[in-house]
Design an enzyme around this catalytic site. Structure first.
Site, mmCIF file in Angstrom:
data_model
loop_
_atom_site.group_PDB
_atom_site.id
_atom_site.type_symbol
_atom_site.label_atom_id
_atom_site.label_comp_id
_atom_site.label_asym_id
_atom_site.label_seq_id
_atom_site.Cartn_x
_atom_site.Cartn_y
_atom_site.Cartn_z
ATOM 1 N N HIS A 78 0.944 -1.074 0.063
ATOM 2 C CA HIS A 78 0.050 -0.198 0.091
ATOM 3 C C HIS A 78 0.609 1.289 0.134
ATOM 4 O O HIS A 78 1.907 1.269 0.655
ATOM 5 C CB HIS A 78 -0.961 -0.076 1.242
ATOM 6 N N ASP A 80 -0.357 4.352 1.130
ATOM 7 C CA ASP A 80 -0.512 5.315 2.134
ATOM 8 C C ASP A 80 0.208 5.003 3.480
ATOM 9 O O ASP A 80 0.509 4.134 3.723
ATOM 10 C CB ASP A 80 -2.255 5.399 2.341
ATOM 11 N N ASP A 111 6.466 0.356 7.246
ATOM 12 C CA ASP A 111 4.938 0.223 6.852
ATOM 13 C C ASP A 111 4.482 0.760 5.693
ATOM 14 O O ASP A 111 3.888 2.089 5.947
ATOM 15 C CB ASP A 111 4.102 0.276 8.124
ATOM 16 N N GLU A 145 -4.917 1.464 2.481
ATOM 17 C CA GLU A 145 -4.948 0.293 3.407
ATOM 18 C C GLU A 145 -5.112 0.459 4.946
ATOM 19 O O GLU A 145 -5.875 -0.167 5.724
ATOM 20 C CB GLU A 145 -3.502 -0.522 3.272
ATOM 21 N N GLU A 146 -4.643 1.804 5.222
ATOM 22 C CA GLU A 146 -4.604 2.357 6.652
ATOM 23 C C GLU A 146 -5.817 2.511 7.168
ATOM 24 O O GLU A 146 -6.312 2.853 8.371
ATOM 25 C CB GLU A 146 -3.597 3.455 6.976
ATOM 26 N N GLU A 173 1.873 -7.454 3.346
ATOM 27 C CA GLU A 173 2.652 -7.137 4.599
ATOM 28 C C GLU A 173 2.893 -7.831 5.695
ATOM 29 O O GLU A 173 1.957 -8.777 5.892
ATOM 30 C CB GLU A 173 2.411 -5.651 4.907
ATOM 31 N N HIS A 383 3.440 2.618 12.768
ATOM 32 C CA HIS A 383 2.750 3.281 13.349
ATOM 33 C C HIS A 383 3.175 4.215 14.809
ATOM 34 O O HIS A 383 2.403 4.863 15.333
ATOM 35 C CB HIS A 383 1.372 2.848 13.855
HETATM 36 C C1 LIG Z 1 -10.790 -3.170 9.488
HETATM 37 S S1 LIG Z 1 -9.632 -2.226 8.705
HETATM 38 C C2 LIG Z 1 -8.549 -1.408 9.900
HETATM 39 C C3 LIG Z 1 -7.183 -1.985 9.395
HETATM 40 C C4 LIG Z 1 -6.210 -1.854 10.411
HETATM 41 N N1 LIG Z 1 -4.898 -2.413 9.896
HETATM 42 C C5 LIG Z 1 -3.904 -2.280 10.721
HETATM 43 C C6 LIG Z 1 -2.621 -3.081 10.073
HETATM 44 O O1 LIG Z 1 -3.653 -1.683 11.575
HETATM 45 C C7 LIG Z 1 -6.804 -2.817 11.691
HETATM 46 O O2 LIG Z 1 -6.432 -3.818 11.915
HETATM 47 O O3 LIG Z 1 -7.283 -1.959 12.499
HETATM 48 ZN ZN LIG Z 2 0.877 -1.604 6.374
HETATM 49 ZN ZN LIG Z 3 -0.293 0.464 9.048
#
Ligand SMILES: CSCC[C@H](NC(C)=O)C(=O)O
Ligand SMILES: [Zn+2]
Ligand SMILES: [Zn+2]
Length: 436
Positions: A78, A80, A111, A145-146, A173, A383
């Site tokens: 991704h 972003d 990331d 993606e984020e 990833e 993050h």
């Molecule tokens: C449900 S979509 C959110 C995606 C997010 N992905 C990561 C890697 O933080 C998460 O798991 O909260």
């Molecule tokens: Zn990621």
């Molecule tokens: Zn991420």
């Protein structure tokens, strides 16, 4: 840090990518698209840009294989990145500064801009070495993606463009490893975001009576906390890995009536609500969880209701558990493992990803998918403040992808050295390729 001129060049391309700000909540995806198109052109890849949602382009590169009848390999990343808290960064997060030790500081360095560029660098090297993939290699760069991938990977994987690719294997990833073994993820926990609403008798704040909303909800919070503890204890004792248990965290609570200076104190509210981020392991007993929700966490008998904001499936579109086999039954796994080892790496025990990645959209279609971000001896900083990746580790990862791509798409005749790709044997590989 001593880098050869060639390594300098490779690292500076990574830095260039990192310097393109694609930060949420309002990433501009066009500059990064332009950058990637130039990369694809330089390398000599077929390029396609599709905006399934306006302003949110998916960039797709293809290296055509010699046998178009074979299922292809898709390398996804991704574009972003998550927001930064500027005050906490020792170097600006979009400057990609490399320090004395070779650590490159940038949002996205782990990331996952590293992975996206490593895919391209590996392809660049294999092409230069004269390698000819038998099956096609596709590289996708997706937005969003984020924030869940709804306008990105979900659209792409659901498109006819994707179907036409006839993808047999996906890489997406993973996470950095703090020791010397690469981590690899064969499944992920599914997202259950829900909230519980409690109703109850209002009344004077001084009175004691049964059935008040907050008391009804408190009993649920206790029951959920007990479940949380029992799952967490399994991780603490080492009995289970984090992805093998189901997590649940209370992420918000609302009740009461605000005033300009605080809250009304002497009225017991008639309504209260709590929100939960729950991550259900593919190993979990779903019936038991459902029963917990219905009977203990949000029973109607206590004047409670629950609603899902998101309820991910644990099974794929065919009703099978959405996990990728990581044993000899999966030839792709055998090829993957051999490739990492050939590159001089070792793998940790395969894991279940704790959170959600775009990989789930592929796995849900029954396509074998591995989560892999080749970083060893690297603090997990996705993050986080001061996210960085060491240049040497980045370069090492490219070599790993070269091996993986040769292993996945070669004829089985590769020696393992891209500069020597016409020699050597690979009997196991050959057998596997006939099976695939
Ligand atoms: C449900 S979509 C959110 C995606 C997010 N992905 C990561 C890697 O933080 C998460 O798991 O909260
Ligand atoms: Zn990621
Ligand atoms: Zn991420």
């Amino acid at each position: 840090l001593p880098l050869s001129p060639k390594e300098e060049e490779v690292v500076s391309r990574f830095q260039e990518y990192l310097r393109i700000d694609t930060v949420h909540p309002s990433p501009n995806y066009y500059p990064v698209t332009e950058f990637l198109i130039i990369q694809g052109k330089q390398i000599g890849l077929d390029t396609k840009v599709v905006e399934y949602v306006q302003g949110k382009p998916v960039i797709l590169f293809t290296w055509q294989g010699t046998d178009s009848s074979l299922p292809s390999v898709l390398l996804n990343s991704h574009t972003d990145v998550v927001p930064v808290e500027l005050a906490h960064w020792k170097h600006p997060p979009f400057a990609a500064k490399m320090d004395e030790a070779g650590d490159i500081f940038a949002r996205g360095s782990q990331d996952m801009k590293c992975v996206g560029m490593q895919y391209l660098e590996a392809i660049r090297n294999l092409m230069a070495a004269g390698f000819k993939p038998q099956r096609s290699i596709h590289v996708s760069f997706v937005p969003e993606e984020e924030v869940g991938g709804v306008d990105g990977a979900k659209k792409f994987y659901g498109s006819s463009d994707f179907k036409e690719l006839n993808v047999g294997m996906v890489l997406d990833e993973g996470l950095a490893s703090e020791d010397g073994n690469y981590r690899v993820f064969y499944a992920e926990r599914t997202v259950w975001w829900f909230y519980i609403t409690a109703q109850g008798h209002p009344g004077h704040g001084s009175r004691l009576f049964d059935g008040m909303a907050l008391e009804n909800l408190r009993i649920s919070l206790d029951a959920i906390a007990d479940f949380r503890k029992s799952e967490f204890d399994k991780v603490k004792s080492g009995e289970k890995a984090e992805g093998e248990v189901t997590s649940v965290n209370n992420v918000y609570l609302t009740a009461g009536r605000p005033t300009p200076t605080g809250f009304v104190m002497n009225v017991q509210p008639s309504q209260a609500e709590a929100g939960f981020d729950m991550r259900v392991s593919p190993l979990a007993d779903l019936d038991a969880l459902q029963k917990l929700l219905d009977e203990e966490w949000a029973p109607a008998s206590r004047n409670l209701t629950y609603r899902f904001l998101q309820k991910g499936k644990v099974t794929d579109d065919f009703g099978n558990l959405a996990v990728t086999a990581v044993d000899d039954s999966n030839p792709w796994w055998v090829l993957f493992k051999r490739a990492v080892e050939k590159a001089g790496g070792t793998l940790a025990k395969p894991e279940i990803f704790m959170a959600a990645t775009d990989g789930r959209y592929a796995r849900n279609q029954g396509i074998p998918t591995l989560g892999f971000s080749p970083m060893t001896n690297t603090q997990v900083l996705l993050h986080d403040h001061n996210e960085f990746l060491n240049a040497k580790e980045y370069l090492k990862g490219i070599k790993v992808y070269e091996q993986i791509l040769m292993s996945f798409t070669g004829t089985g005749d590769e020696s393992g050295d891209p500069s020597n790709s016409k020699t050597g044997s690979g009997e196991l590989s050959e057998t596997i390729h006939t099976e695939l």
